[in-house]
Design a protein around this motif. Structure first.
Motif, PDB file in Angstrom:
ATOM      1  N   ASP A 106       0.964  -1.364  -0.060  1.00 14.00           N
ATOM      2  CA  ASP A 106       0.058  -0.096   0.086  1.00 14.00           C
ATOM      3  C   ASP A 106       0.856   1.193  -0.195  1.00 14.00           C
ATOM      4  N   PRO A 107       1.405   1.728  -1.098  1.00 16.90           N
ATOM      5  CA  PRO A 107       2.099   2.909  -1.326  1.00 16.90           C
ATOM      6  C   PRO A 107       1.763   4.036  -0.808  1.00 16.90           C
ATOM      7  N   ARG A 108       0.203   4.160  -0.538  1.00 18.12           N
ATOM      8  CA  ARG A 108      -0.117   5.405   0.246  1.00 18.12           C
ATOM      9  C   ARG A 108       0.457   5.788   1.520  1.00 18.12           C
ATOM     10  N   PHE A 109       1.063   4.564   2.111  1.00 22.52           N
ATOM     11  CA  PHE A 109       1.671   4.828   3.517  1.00 22.52           C
ATOM     12  C   PHE A 109       3.176   5.024   3.656  1.00 22.52           C
ATOM     13  N   ASP A 110       3.634   5.497   2.286  1.00 21.60           N
ATOM     14  CA  ASP A 110       5.005   5.598   2.379  1.00 21.60           C
ATOM     15  C   ASP A 110       5.428   6.915   3.119  1.00 21.60           C
ATOM     16  N   ALA A 111       4.603   7.912   3.224  1.00 22.67           N
ATOM     17  CA  ALA A 111       4.927   9.049   3.926  1.00 22.67           C
ATOM     18  C   ALA A 111       4.802   8.661   5.612  1.00 22.67           C
ATOM     19  N   GLY A 112       3.948   8.088   5.890  1.00 22.68           N
ATOM     20  CA  GLY A 112       3.941   7.420   7.244  1.00 22.68           C
ATOM     21  C   GLY A 112       5.079   6.462   7.576  1.00 22.68           C
ATOM     22  N   LEU A 113       5.470   5.729   6.724  1.00 21.04           N
ATOM     23  CA  LEU A 113       6.667   4.720   7.189  1.00 21.04           C
ATOM     24  C   LEU A 113       7.835   5.921   6.963  1.00 21.04           C
ATOM     25  N   GLU A 114       8.076   6.752   6.444  1.00 20.13           N
ATOM     26  CA  GLU A 114       9.176   7.676   6.313  1.00 20.13           C
ATOM     27  C   GLU A 114       9.159   8.195   7.774  1.00 20.13           C
ATOM     28  N   VAL A 115       8.188   8.664   8.203  1.00 11.28           N
ATOM     29  CA  VAL A 115       7.833   9.217   9.757  1.00 11.28           C
ATOM     30  C   VAL A 115       8.488   8.065  10.784  1.00 11.28           C
ATOM     31  N   LEU A 116       7.959   6.918  10.483  1.00 11.31           N
ATOM     32  CA  LEU A 116       8.787   5.789  11.457  1.00 11.31           C
ATOM     33  C   LEU A 116      10.069   5.793  11.034  1.00 11.31           C
ATOM     34  N   GLU A 117      10.666   5.662   9.965  1.00  7.84           N
ATOM     35  CA  GLU A 117      11.968   5.274   9.920  1.00  7.84           C
ATOM     36  C   GLU A 117      12.696   6.515  10.417  1.00  7.84           C
ATOM     37  N   GLN A 118      12.167   7.681  10.508  1.00  7.37           N
ATOM     38  CA  GLN A 118      13.035   8.884  10.950  1.00  7.37           C
ATOM     39  C   GLN A 118      13.031   8.830  12.610  1.00  7.37           C
ATOM     40  N   ASP A 119      11.726   8.337  13.177  1.00  9.39           N
ATOM     41  CA  ASP A 119      11.790   7.879  14.420  1.00  9.39           C
ATOM     42  C   ASP A 119      12.926   6.928  15.085  1.00  9.39           C
ATOM     43  N   HIS A 120      13.243   5.756  14.176  1.00  7.74           N
ATOM     44  CA  HIS A 120      14.153   5.233  14.318  1.00  7.74           C
ATOM     45  C   HIS A 120      15.528   5.689  14.450  1.00  7.74           C
ATOM     46  N   ALA A 121      15.731   6.703  13.433  1.00  5.56           N
ATOM     47  CA  ALA A 121      16.933   7.508  13.553  1.00  5.56           C
ATOM     48  C   ALA A 121      17.210   8.151  14.866  1.00  5.56           C
ATOM     49  N   ASP A 122      16.067   8.881  14.946  1.00  5.18           N
ATOM     50  CA  ASP A 122      16.142   9.776  16.340  1.00  5.18           C
ATOM     51  C   ASP A 122      16.360   8.806  17.706  1.00  5.18           C
ATOM     52  N   LEU A 123      15.544   7.683  17.582  1.00  6.62           N
ATOM     53  CA  LEU A 123      15.723   6.953  18.904  1.00  6.62           C
ATOM     54  C   LEU A 123      17.022   6.347  18.905  1.00  6.62           C
ATOM     55  N   ASP A 124      17.737   5.883  17.742  1.00  9.32           N
ATOM     56  CA  ASP A 124      19.080   5.521  17.594  1.00  9.32           C
ATOM     57  C   ASP A 124      20.055   6.615  18.704  1.00  9.32           C
ATOM     58  N   LYS A 125      19.868   7.923  18.264  1.00  3.20           N
ATOM     59  CA  LYS A 125      20.461   8.830  19.121  1.00  3.20           C
ATOM     60  C   LYS A 125      20.315   8.819  20.663  1.00  3.20           C
ATOM     61  N   VAL A 126      19.119   8.655  20.948  1.00  5.80           N
ATOM     62  CA  VAL A 126      18.703   8.508  22.424  1.00  5.80           C
ATOM     63  C   VAL A 126      19.387   7.413  23.035  1.00  5.80           C
ATOM     64  N   LEU A 127      19.187   5.912  22.218  1.00  3.61           N
ATOM     65  CA  LEU A 127      19.793   4.938  22.768  1.00  3.61           C
ATOM     66  C   LEU A 127      21.443   4.876  23.017  1.00  3.61           C
ATOM     67  N   ASP A 128      22.021   5.848  22.029  1.00  2.00           N
ATOM     68  CA  ASP A 128      23.384   5.882  22.136  1.00  2.00           C
ATOM     69  C   ASP A 128      23.881   6.566  23.470  1.00  2.00           C
ATOM     70  N   ASP A 129      23.015   7.683  23.734  1.00  2.00           N
ATOM     71  CA  ASP A 129      23.312   8.404  24.967  1.00  2.00           C
ATOM     72  C   ASP A 129      23.077   7.521  26.140  1.00  2.00           C
ATOM     73  N   PHE A 130      21.916   6.766  26.180  1.00  2.00           N
ATOM     74  CA  PHE A 130      21.635   5.928  27.203  1.00  2.00           C
ATOM     75  C   PHE A 130      22.721   4.996  27.471  1.00  2.00           C
ATOM     76  N   THR A 131      23.219   4.321  26.500  1.00  2.00           N
ATOM     77  CA  THR A 131      24.175   3.304  26.477  1.00  2.00           C
ATOM     78  C   THR A 131      25.472   4.034  27.169  1.00  2.00           C
ATOM     79  N   ARG A 132      25.850   5.141  26.684  1.00  2.00           N
ATOM     80  CA  ARG A 132      27.211   5.961  27.450  1.00  2.00           C
ATOM     81  C   ARG A 132      27.176   5.915  28.731  1.00  2.00           C
ATOM     82  N   THR A 133      25.598   6.529  29.169  1.00  2.00           N
ATOM     83  CA  THR A 133      25.549   6.919  30.378  1.00  2.00           C
ATOM     84  C   THR A 133      25.439   5.834  31.531  1.00  2.00           C
TER      85      THR A 133
END
Length: 188
Positions: A106-133
């Motif tokens: 269902d390609p109509r959901f590509d915009a939503g999937l892009e939001v989720l993929e960006q969330d993953h990238a943003d969460l990676d930054k928080v997880l890296d900070d958590f790991t270091r701390t």
């Protein structure tokens, strides 16, 4: 640190959730297209929520002196490693396998999937900070107990951010993906 991260607070736009009206969350279990693979995926999400909450509660327990520093460090190592490792693996699988399957259906959901993929990238930054701390706190338990408690305040802030982030992200991800799965009878 954490204050510099942008974590999405808004729900997915309504135009990306139109199948949710046809397949509301409370009807998923009864749908004939709701199969084991989808239940397993949702179960992983529940596990992430529980482990993130456990880390926050344990850190609060340490700061309230309800949990000893040594016990806390062991629990943080176990649950923190579990959360970070499993989230990275889960999101990698979603980004490279699951999301392309949903987009193809269902390609109509590509915009939503892009939001989720960006969330993953943003969460990676928080997880890296958590790991270091968290790693710093664990090391400090044997080097400087006072500094370990100071670091625990940072772990609490980061773990609360992870928990809040997962609450928003996982709910949106589920409400975007499961209706697609049910509508197109995927994941059989």
């Amino acid at each position: 640190m954490l204050d510099t991260y942008t974590i999405r607070q808004d729900e997915m736009p309504d135009e990306m959730r139109f199948l949710l009206k046809q397949y509301p969350r409370d009807s998923w279990d009864a749908h004939p297209g709701f199969r084991e693979k989808t239940k397993h995926w949702l179960g992983a999400h529940q596990m992430f929520r529980r482990v993130a909450e456990r880390i926050r509660l344990d850190t609060e327990g340490l700061l309230n002196k309800d949990i000893g520093l040594g016990d806390f460090a062991r629990r943080l190592s176990h649950y923190g490693g579990n959360l970070v490792g499993n989230l990275h693996g889960h999101h990698g699988w979603e980004d490279h396998s699951y999301f392309p399957e949903l987009s193809g259906a269902d390609p109509r959901f590509d915009a939503g999937l892009e939001v989720l993929e960006q969330d993953h990238a943003d969460l990676d930054k928080v997880l890296d900070d958590f790991t270091r701390t968290a790693n710093r706190l664990i090391k400090l338990t044997t080097l400087d107990r006072a500094q370990a408690y100071e670091e625990a305040a940072r772990v609490l802030k980061t773990s609360a951010a992870i928990e809040g982030f997962l609450k928003r992200h996982l709910s949106d991800e589920e409400e975007l993906a499961v209706p697609i799965i049910l509508h197109h009878r995927l994941r059989g």
